[in-house]
Structures are given as C-alpha cells and as structure tokens.
Design an enzyme around this catalytic site. Structure first.
Site, PDB file in Angstrom:
ATOM      1  N   GLY A 112       0.809  -1.215   0.000  1.00 20.10           N
ATOM      2  CA  GLY A 112       0.000   0.000   0.000  1.00 20.10           C
ATOM      3  C   GLY A 112       0.840   1.262   0.000  1.00 20.10           C
ATOM      4  O   GLY A 112       0.328   2.358  -0.195  1.00 20.10           O
ATOM      5  N   SER A 161       2.690  -5.678  -3.397  1.00 25.62           N
ATOM      6  CA  SER A 161       1.306  -6.059  -3.094  1.00 25.62           C
ATOM      7  C   SER A 161       1.047  -7.534  -3.426  1.00 25.62           C
ATOM      8  O   SER A 161       1.848  -8.193  -4.092  1.00 25.62           O
ATOM      9  CB  SER A 161       0.350  -5.185  -3.898  1.00 25.62           C
ATOM     10  OG  SER A 161       0.356  -5.617  -5.245  1.00 25.62           O
ATOM     11  N   CYS A 162      -0.121  -7.997  -3.014  1.00 22.67           N
ATOM     12  CA  CYS A 162      -0.512  -9.387  -3.275  1.00 22.67           C
ATOM     13  C   CYS A 162      -0.543  -9.688  -4.779  1.00 22.67           C
ATOM     14  O   CYS A 162      -0.015 -10.709  -5.230  1.00 22.67           O
ATOM     15  CB  CYS A 162      -1.873  -9.651  -2.654  1.00 22.67           C
ATOM     16  SG  CYS A 162      -3.076  -8.347  -2.988  1.00 22.67           S
ATOM     17  N   ASN A 163      -1.145  -8.785  -5.556  1.00 27.53           N
ATOM     18  CA  ASN A 163      -1.217  -9.011  -7.002  1.00 27.53           C
ATOM     19  C   ASN A 163       0.173  -8.997  -7.638  1.00 27.53           C
ATOM     20  O   ASN A 163       0.494  -9.839  -8.481  1.00 27.53           O
ATOM     21  CB  ASN A 163      -2.090  -7.934  -7.664  1.00 27.53           C
ATOM     22  CG  ASN A 163      -3.566  -8.210  -7.459  1.00 27.53           C
ATOM     23  OD1 ASN A 163      -4.050  -9.300  -7.749  1.00 27.53           O
ATOM     24  ND2 ASN A 163      -4.290  -7.235  -6.941  1.00 27.53           N
ATOM     25  N   ARG A 173     -10.848  -8.673  -5.846  1.00 30.27           N
ATOM     26  CA  ARG A 173     -11.894  -8.735  -4.818  1.00 30.27           C
ATOM     27  C   ARG A 173     -12.171  -7.303  -4.332  1.00 30.27           C
ATOM     28  O   ARG A 173     -11.277  -6.465  -4.275  1.00 30.27           O
ATOM     29  CB  ARG A 173     -11.472  -9.648  -3.667  1.00 30.27           C
ATOM     30  CG  ARG A 173     -10.193  -9.221  -2.928  1.00 30.27           C
ATOM     31  CD  ARG A 173     -10.508  -8.318  -1.771  1.00 30.27           C
ATOM     32  NE  ARG A 173      -9.359  -7.904  -0.995  1.00 30.27           N
ATOM     33  CZ  ARG A 173      -8.681  -6.780  -1.180  1.00 30.27           C
ATOM     34  NH1 ARG A 173      -8.983  -5.969  -2.169  1.00 30.27           N
ATOM     35  NH2 ARG A 173      -7.687  -6.459  -0.372  1.00 30.27           N
ATOM     36  N   GLY A 211       1.347  -3.258 -13.503  1.00 25.03           N
ATOM     37  CA  GLY A 211       2.467  -3.472 -14.429  1.00 25.03           C
ATOM     38  C   GLY A 211       3.711  -2.718 -13.984  1.00 25.03           C
ATOM     39  O   GLY A 211       4.779  -3.318 -13.757  1.00 25.03           O
ATOM     40  N   HIS A 220      -8.277 -12.660  -5.590  1.00 27.15           N
ATOM     41  CA  HIS A 220      -8.182 -12.023  -6.908  1.00 27.15           C
ATOM     42  C   HIS A 220      -8.045 -13.126  -7.963  1.00 27.15           C
ATOM     43  O   HIS A 220      -7.520 -14.212  -7.667  1.00 27.15           O
ATOM     44  CB  HIS A 220      -6.929 -11.157  -7.025  1.00 27.15           C
ATOM     45  CG  HIS A 220      -6.808 -10.084  -5.987  1.00 27.15           C
ATOM     46  ND1 HIS A 220      -7.708  -9.057  -5.833  1.00 27.15           N
ATOM     47  CD2 HIS A 220      -5.844  -9.856  -5.057  1.00 27.15           C
ATOM     48  CE1 HIS A 220      -7.304  -8.255  -4.856  1.00 27.15           C
ATOM     49  NE2 HIS A 220      -6.175  -8.723  -4.362  1.00 27.15           N
TER      50      HIS A 220
HETATM   51  P1  NAD Z   1      -5.919  -3.259   7.994  1.00 30.96           P
HETATM   52  O1  NAD Z   1      -6.743  -2.009   7.979  1.00 30.96           O
HETATM   53  O2  NAD Z   1      -6.623  -4.569   8.039  1.00 30.96           O
HETATM   54  O3  NAD Z   1      -4.933  -3.231   9.236  1.00 30.96           O
HETATM   55  C1  NAD Z   1      -4.182  -2.107   9.562  1.00 30.96           C
HETATM   56  C2  NAD Z   1      -3.997  -2.048  11.067  1.00 30.96           C
HETATM   57  O4  NAD Z   1      -3.147  -0.942  11.384  1.00 30.96           O
HETATM   58  C3  NAD Z   1      -5.295  -1.862  11.833  1.00 30.96           C
HETATM   59  O5  NAD Z   1      -5.291  -2.741  12.935  1.00 30.96           O
HETATM   60  C4  NAD Z   1      -5.212  -0.406  12.321  1.00 30.96           C
HETATM   61  O6  NAD Z   1      -5.886  -0.233  13.552  1.00 30.96           O
HETATM   62  C5  NAD Z   1      -3.725  -0.219  12.477  1.00 30.96           C
HETATM   63  N1  NAD Z   1      -3.256   1.173  12.393  1.00 30.96           N
HETATM   64  C6  NAD Z   1      -3.778   2.195  11.700  1.00 30.96           C
HETATM   65  N2  NAD Z   1      -3.017   3.312  11.853  1.00 30.96           N
HETATM   66  C7  NAD Z   1      -1.980   2.954  12.647  1.00 30.96           C
HETATM   67  C8  NAD Z   1      -0.876   3.658  13.183  1.00 30.96           C
HETATM   68  N3  NAD Z   1      -0.666   4.941  12.899  1.00 30.96           N
HETATM   69  N4  NAD Z   1      -0.001   2.980  13.969  1.00 30.96           N
HETATM   70  C9  NAD Z   1      -0.192   1.663  14.254  1.00 30.96           C
HETATM   71  N5  NAD Z   1      -1.253   0.964  13.765  1.00 30.96           N
HETATM   72  C10 NAD Z   1      -2.127   1.599  12.988  1.00 30.96           C
HETATM   73  O7  NAD Z   1      -4.950  -3.138   6.752  1.00 30.96           O
HETATM   74  P2  NAD Z   1      -4.312  -4.359   5.934  1.00 30.96           P
HETATM   75  O8  NAD Z   1      -5.315  -4.862   4.970  1.00 30.96           O
HETATM   76  O9  NAD Z   1      -3.679  -5.300   6.873  1.00 30.96           O
HETATM   77  O10 NAD Z   1      -3.214  -3.590   5.076  1.00 30.96           O
HETATM   78  C11 NAD Z   1      -1.958  -3.226   5.613  1.00 30.96           C
HETATM   79  C12 NAD Z   1      -0.996  -2.970   4.479  1.00 30.96           C
HETATM   80  O11 NAD Z   1      -0.847  -4.186   3.736  1.00 30.96           O
HETATM   81  C13 NAD Z   1      -1.444  -1.930   3.453  1.00 30.96           C
HETATM   82  O12 NAD Z   1      -0.306  -1.294   2.932  1.00 30.96           O
HETATM   83  C14 NAD Z   1      -2.099  -2.760   2.369  1.00 30.96           C
HETATM   84  O13 NAD Z   1      -2.117  -2.129   1.119  1.00 30.96           O
HETATM   85  C15 NAD Z   1      -1.168  -3.962   2.371  1.00 30.96           C
HETATM   86  N6  NAD Z   1      -1.762  -5.187   1.836  1.00 30.96           N
HETATM   87  C16 NAD Z   1      -3.000  -5.578   2.225  1.00 30.96           C
HETATM   88  C17 NAD Z   1      -3.532  -6.749   1.686  1.00 30.96           C
HETATM   89  C18 NAD Z   1      -4.897  -7.216   2.062  1.00 30.96           C
HETATM   90  O14 NAD Z   1      -5.459  -8.052   1.378  1.00 30.96           O
HETATM   91  N7  NAD Z   1      -5.495  -6.778   3.113  1.00 30.96           N
HETATM   92  C19 NAD Z   1      -2.785  -7.499   0.793  1.00 30.96           C
HETATM   93  C20 NAD Z   1      -1.495  -7.102   0.447  1.00 30.96           C
HETATM   94  C21 NAD Z   1      -0.994  -5.919   0.987  1.00 30.96           C
END
Ligand code: NAD
Length: 339
Positions: free
Chosen positions: A110, A139-141, A168, A195, A220
């Site tokens: 992200g 990222s996952c993709n 998704r 890409g 996805h």
């Molecule tokens: P999420 O919202 O499920 O979890 C984030 C967590 O961080 C929450 O528990 C939130 O309370 C906490 N948080 C928010 N601000 C904070 C701060 N300032 N300090 C400490 N904690 C804080 O998010 P996620 O889906 O786990 O995504 C996290 C990262 O992983 C992002 O960069 C996302 O793009 C990436 N990502 C997510 C996925 C997915 O499918 N969910 C897949 C690949 C990558």
C-alpha cells in the site's frame, strides 16, 4: 533470535505475526493497535505484548482487560525489524520514527516504492535486500505476477506480459467497503499500477496490466498472457510450477473452477484462516501455442505476501544468505507444502 515488532495488527499484521512466531529463528516482541478491537483480544490470547501509538488512549484498552505494554516507540526499541502493516500511506508517516530509532523496517504494497526505495519478492531479488534498512514487500497481485513471470523468464525469456486482474472488492472482514452490485474499472485507464509495480522488482520485463473490482471478498483472479522469447512446452511449464515452493497447481480433477471452492479447499486442508500462501494456477487453463502462453491464476490477497515478509526479515538481517534456504525455512515452519 531475530526480534520482530508488528506495527499495525490488522489483516496483514496478524498473519505476519503468527508466521513470524512459528519460525525457529524469530520472535515477536510486540504488536501495535490504535484502538481496541477483536484483534487486540487475539494479540492477548496469543501472548503478544500489545503496544499503542498514542499512550493517552491506554485507558480504553485497559478498561476492556487489554494490558498495554507501552508506546510504539518503546516497542521499536526492543526490535531488530519492524513490519509496518498499517493502512496504505500510514507507513510513509511512520518512516521518520524508524529512521530515528534506527530499526530496520518492512513496508507493504500500500506504500509507494519510493518509501523504501527497494521492492521485494523472495525468489526474484532476496539477495539485493540483504543489509538494507528499508524494504517494501510488493502487493498481493504484484507478488503473484512476479513469481510466475520470473519463473518463465528464467526458463524462456519474456518478450511481453499482458494481464487482466479481476480484484476482490474487500477483505471478508471489511463490512463498509464495496461495490455490492457493480463491476468497477479500477482504474479506467491502462495500464493499471500493477504493471509498473512488477517493474519495481523486475525492471526488464515489458508488461501491461488492466484491473477491475468485483463484488467478492475471497481472492483475486488474474488472466495472464505471456509472449516468450522461445517456444514453450506445457509439460515443462507444469513441471516448473510444481517445483516452485510458492506456486501451486489447481488440478482439473478437483473440480475447482472458482475462488470460493479454492478457499473451501484451503479450509478443508486445515490451513490457518484458510490462507493460501501460494499462487494458485489452474492447470487446465495453461495453453501454449509456440511462444504464446495463457493461464488463469487465483491470488489470496491476505496471504501470499505473509511468507514474503518473513523472508524479507531474514534477508535484511543477513542471517540466511540463500533465498532458497529462507523460503524452505519459512514454509517448513508453517507446514506449508504448495497445493
Ligand atoms: P488493515 O486495515 O486490516 O490493518 C491495519 C492495522 O493498522 C489496523 O489494525 C489499524 O488499527 C492499524 N493502524 C492504523 N493506523 C496505525 C498507526 N498509525 N499505527 C499503528 N497501527 C495503525 O490493513 P491491511 O489490509 O492489513 O493492510 C496493511 C498494508 O498491507 C497496506 O499497505 C495494504 O495495502 C497492504 N496489503 C494488504 C492486503 C490485504 O489483502 N489486506 C494485501 C497485500 C498488501
């Protein structure tokens, strides 16, 4: 033992914490939350010390029986590596704190590539991550694309990749996100960011991607077309996928034709949270005509990057020099054999 902190104990953070805790050479020194939630109770149940970014919010946690071990800064002081799994864009805001503490930090997909200055995929560029203070796990993709592209590139060379990502809409727990009843082009323009993101790991690969979001939460689905530099053979491609520790073949005999059945299969396998850490490539979809290869692969968004984070930790600390060895250790600790 490598001491690991998880900043942001949400969808990705809680999975990485469990995967790290399972490793023989790593331990969790703490996880952080901003406010109480069911995940904070899970952290307590797992025995992970709970830290919070803003200590003035300690009372609401403790009122609910969730002891607070200290501030995020205190957690970082106890760690060799922090996995920043906060929502996209927050990692960039956290970076000055990591710089100040001197702790090594892993950002997620992200965040922009520039936040870490280095984007990681275990079997593509593990050695290049060694010794770095900052790494971004793509990222996952992008992870799913990099695994298969790198594998085909090493065997045949790649002239061009075209991929369509059917994404998704939200993770299963995200009740406020959509769409509920629409196919949303995301973005309308071509290429989508995927890409260029692949090129942060594999800069020499010509690739164009398109993406849309559909009302589902499971996984996805990618439709991928690859122009090889040499004629390919289906049998050999199947062999390469079978031999890869992070790619699996969905066999026709299983009858699985959807992400829903795949997730059910993962649950039946007894995988924690039904997680599919591997890219799931549909064996019957692989079509090879000379240099032209097409296939479908399903990617479990919440899972494939988890094992990559674990490898990134070892690479940054420099404790395991060989990527294959780190991948083997990570998989073995999770009892993970690709489908
Ligand atoms: P999420 O919202 O499920 O979890 C984030 C967590 O961080 C929450 O528990 C939130 O309370 C906490 N948080 C928010 N601000 C904070 C701060 N300032 N300090 C400490 N904690 C804080 O998010 P996620 O889906 O786990 O995504 C996290 C990262 O992983 C992002 O960069 C996302 O793009 C990436 N990502 C997510 C996925 C997915 O499918 N969910 C897949 C690949 C990558």
């Amino acid at each position: 033992m490598i001491r690991v902190a998880i900043n942001g104990y949400g969808t990705v953070g809680k999975r990485v914490a469990d995967a790290v805790a399972a490793q023989p050479d790593m331990e969790i020194v703490g996880v952080s939350k901003t406010r109480p939630s069911f995940e904070a109770y899970i952290a307590k149940a797992r025995g992970f010390p709970l830290y919070i970014a803003d200590l003035s919010k300690r009372a609401p946690f403790e009122k609910l029986g969730l002891p607070v071990a200290g501030s995020v800064a205190e957690m970082l002081a106890r760690a060799d590596v922090v996995v920043d799994a906060t929502p996209g864009g927050v990692g960039k805001e956290n970076k000055p704190l990591y710089e100040k503490t001197g702790v090594k930090a892993i950002f997620q997909g992200g965040e922009d590539h520039e936040v870490a200055g280095f984007s990681f995929c275990s079997d593509c560029n593990y050695r290049m991550a060694m010794g770095r203070q900052f790494v971004r796990v793509v990222s996952c993709n992008t992870t799913g694309l990099c695994r298969i592209i790198n594998t085909l590139d090493k065997e045949y060379g790649i002239a061009k990749v075209r991929a369509v990502m059917v994404r998704r809409a939200s993770d299963p727990g995200e009740v406020k996100k959509g769409p509920v009843d629409a196919v949303v082009l995301d973005p309308v323009t071509v290429p989508s960011h995927h890409g260029p993101d692949v090129q942060t790991v594999l800069p020499h690969i010509p690739i164009s991607t398109m993406a849309m979001i559909v009302p589902t939460t499971f996984m996805h689905m990618h439709a991928v077309q690859v122009d090889l530099k040499k004629d390919g053979k289906k049998e050999r491609i199947l062999e390469l996928i079978r031999g890869h520790p992070r790619m699996g073949l969905v066999l026709g005999g299983t009858g699985i034709k959807s992400t829903a059945e795949l997730k059910e299969y993962a649950l039946d396998l007894g995988r924690p949270r039904g997680d599919l850490w591997e890219s799931c490539i549909f064996a019957d979809s692989i079509a090879v005509q000379g240099k032209d290869v097409s296939f479908f692969q399903a990617i479990h968004q919440e899972a494939d990057i988890v094992v990559e984070n674990v490898d990134a930790i070892r690479a940054m600390v420099g404790s395991v020099k060989d990527p294959g060895e780190s991948i083997r250790m990570t998989n073995e600790a999770l009892h993970f054999v690709a489908i």
